[in-house]
Structures are given as structure tokens and as C-alpha cells.
Design a protein around this motif. Structure first.
Motif, PDB file in Angstrom:
ATOM      1  N   CYS A  14      40.212  31.897  28.153  1.00 38.01           N
ATOM      2  CA  CYS A  14      40.190  33.168  28.130  1.00 38.01           C
ATOM      3  C   CYS A  14      41.368  33.999  27.760  1.00 38.01           C
ATOM      4  O   CYS A  14      42.038  33.702  28.540  1.00 38.01           O
ATOM      5  N   CYS A  42      42.262  35.471  31.920  1.00 43.16           N
ATOM      6  CA  CYS A  42      42.921  34.682  33.370  1.00 43.16           C
ATOM      7  C   CYS A  42      42.286  32.788  32.908  1.00 43.16           C
ATOM      8  O   CYS A  42      42.483  32.155  33.982  1.00 43.16           O
ATOM      9  N   THR A  58      40.034  30.853  31.861  1.00 46.93           N
ATOM     10  CA  THR A  58      38.936  30.050  32.305  1.00 46.93           C
ATOM     11  C   THR A  58      38.612  29.733  30.732  1.00 46.93           C
ATOM     12  O   THR A  58      39.280  30.329  30.128  1.00 46.93           O
ATOM     13  N   CYS A 103      36.643  36.340  28.725  1.00 47.90           N
ATOM     14  CA  CYS A 103      35.455  36.019  29.685  1.00 47.90           C
ATOM     15  C   CYS A 103      34.541  36.951  30.240  1.00 47.90           C
ATOM     16  O   CYS A 103      35.339  37.642  30.595  1.00 47.90           O
ATOM     17  N   CYS A 153      36.427  38.516  32.945  1.00 47.35           N
ATOM     18  CA  CYS A 153      37.397  39.325  32.760  1.00 47.35           C
ATOM     19  C   CYS A 153      36.966  40.603  32.544  1.00 47.35           C
ATOM     20  O   CYS A 153      37.349  42.381  32.382  1.00 47.35           O
TER      21      CYS A 153
HETATM   22 ZN    ZN Z   1      38.760  35.757  31.912  1.00 46.63          ZN
END
Ligand code: ZN
Length: 198
Positions: free
Chosen positions: A58, A61, A63, A70, A73
């Protein structure tokens, strides 16, 4: 002496490279795959390839996701001023399962470990610091309570302190050396609610 044909040996070797898979499990998996219907094997191989080609970090963040941002977010229902820092995507999922945390995350993909030669530049810290230039009220450090997790927490708190942003650390309801992903939701919630300012 070769016990298996070359192709079977290769397959066993590939499986045994996966984490947590010993030689016996690798053999079992290899036999299982050989006995699977052709289309199931194709689907498995294809799914691995597609996932590998589409899953990425992402942009915000870090991830794993298959979008630029994501779902967390990109959600406007989340508090984007509260950032919880975790070591890996599994920890993020553990907190999401509690359904109580409304902020966003930052995934470091590891922890600082001088013993293993993992320094601050080897995890996604730079990306976190960049995010702090935006509008942020609180950074919650939820790294594991292992030596590496604590070292990372100390390092991050020192880094953030000068910015004046509130830095908190989850409480030690999480057992020492405990991996966040194995801890039940109640303990996680207690750790979150009992967090203290650093
Ligand atoms: Zn994210």
C-alpha cells in the motif's frame, strides 16, 4: 542414491524452501500435488502467479494489497490522524479482528535487530516518517514485546518525540516475547486501551 525421479525431487526441494515446511511435509505436499486433478494444479499454480504479480505494498501504510491504497487507507470511516505501527500484516489483521480500532496502520515489515544485522533502514521507517509530515495526532507503537520489538519502539519514539506528535506504546498485557498474531483479541484490546505515552 536417488530415491525419486528428478522432477519429484525438484518439487520436494521447492516446497521445503517454504517457511515452516520440513522435508517430511515437503514430501507429503509433493505427493499430494502429483495426485491432484490437472485443473486443480493449474489453478493453484495460476493463483500463486497472479497473487505474486498483483499484490504490492500500500502506498501509504505499506501493508500488502492489490490496489494502490489498501481498503483501510482508502476508507473515510477511519481516523487518519491515529497511526498504529505494527511489525507485519498479520499483526494488522489481529487488530482488525478486534473491530475496535478505528485509526489507520503503518506496517514496518520487520523490526530492528542488531543481532541479525537488521537496521532502521531495512524496515519501512522512512515511509512512516514521511507520513508524519501530514496531519497526525498520535502514533501508537504496537511492535511485539520481544527484544527487537522493544528496540524498534524505543527507536521510533526517539525519532518522533521532536515533532511534538503524541507517541504511545501498547501496554504489556502482551506477554514478553509474545507474537501479536497469537494473542487473543481480549488481551490485544486490553493492551491497546492501556497504552501509555512515551
Ligand atoms: Zn494502507
Amino acid at each position: 542414491m536417488e530415491f525419486y525421479s528428478g522432477q519429484i525431487s525438484k518439487l520436494i526441494e521447492q516446497f521445503s524452501k517454504l517457511p515452516g515446511i520440513g522435508v517430511k511435509s515437503a514430501q507429503r505436499l509433493a505427493y499430494h500435488v502429483i495426485n491432484m486433478p490437472q485443473e486443480q494444479v493449474e489453478e493453484l499454480a495460476n493463483t500463486i502467479l497472479v497473487a505474486k504479480n498483483t499484490v504490492r505494498y500500500c502506498k501509504q501504510c505499506c501493508t500488502l494489497t492489490d490496489q494502490e491504497l489498501c481498503p483501510i487507507c482508502s476508507s473515510d470511516k477511519r481516523n487518519h490522524k491515529q497511526i498504529m505501527v505494527v511489525e507485519n500484516p498479520r499483526d494488522l489483521i489481529a487488530y482488525e479482528k478486534t473491530q475496535k480500532y478505528e485509526g489507520v496502520y503503518h506496517v514496518l515489515h520487520g523490526a530492528i535487530s542488531p543481532m541479525l544485522g537488521i537496521g532502521p533502514q531495512d524496515i519501512r521507517l522512512k515511509e512512516l516518517i514521511m507520513r508524519l509530515q501530514g496531519d497526525v495526532d498520535e502514533v501508537i507503537i504496537a511492535t511485539n514485546s520481544s527484544l527487537e520489538g522493544e528496540t524498534t519502539a524505543m527507536y521510533i519514539s526517539k525519532l518522533i518525540k521532536p515533532t511534538g506528535i503524541k507517541v504511545t506504546r501498547i501496554a504489556s498485557g502482551v506477554p514478553v516475547g509474545g507474537d501479536l498474531e497469537y494473542i487473543d483479541e481480549v488481551t490485544l484490546l486490553r493492551a491497546f486501551e492501556g497504552r501509555t505515552e512515551l
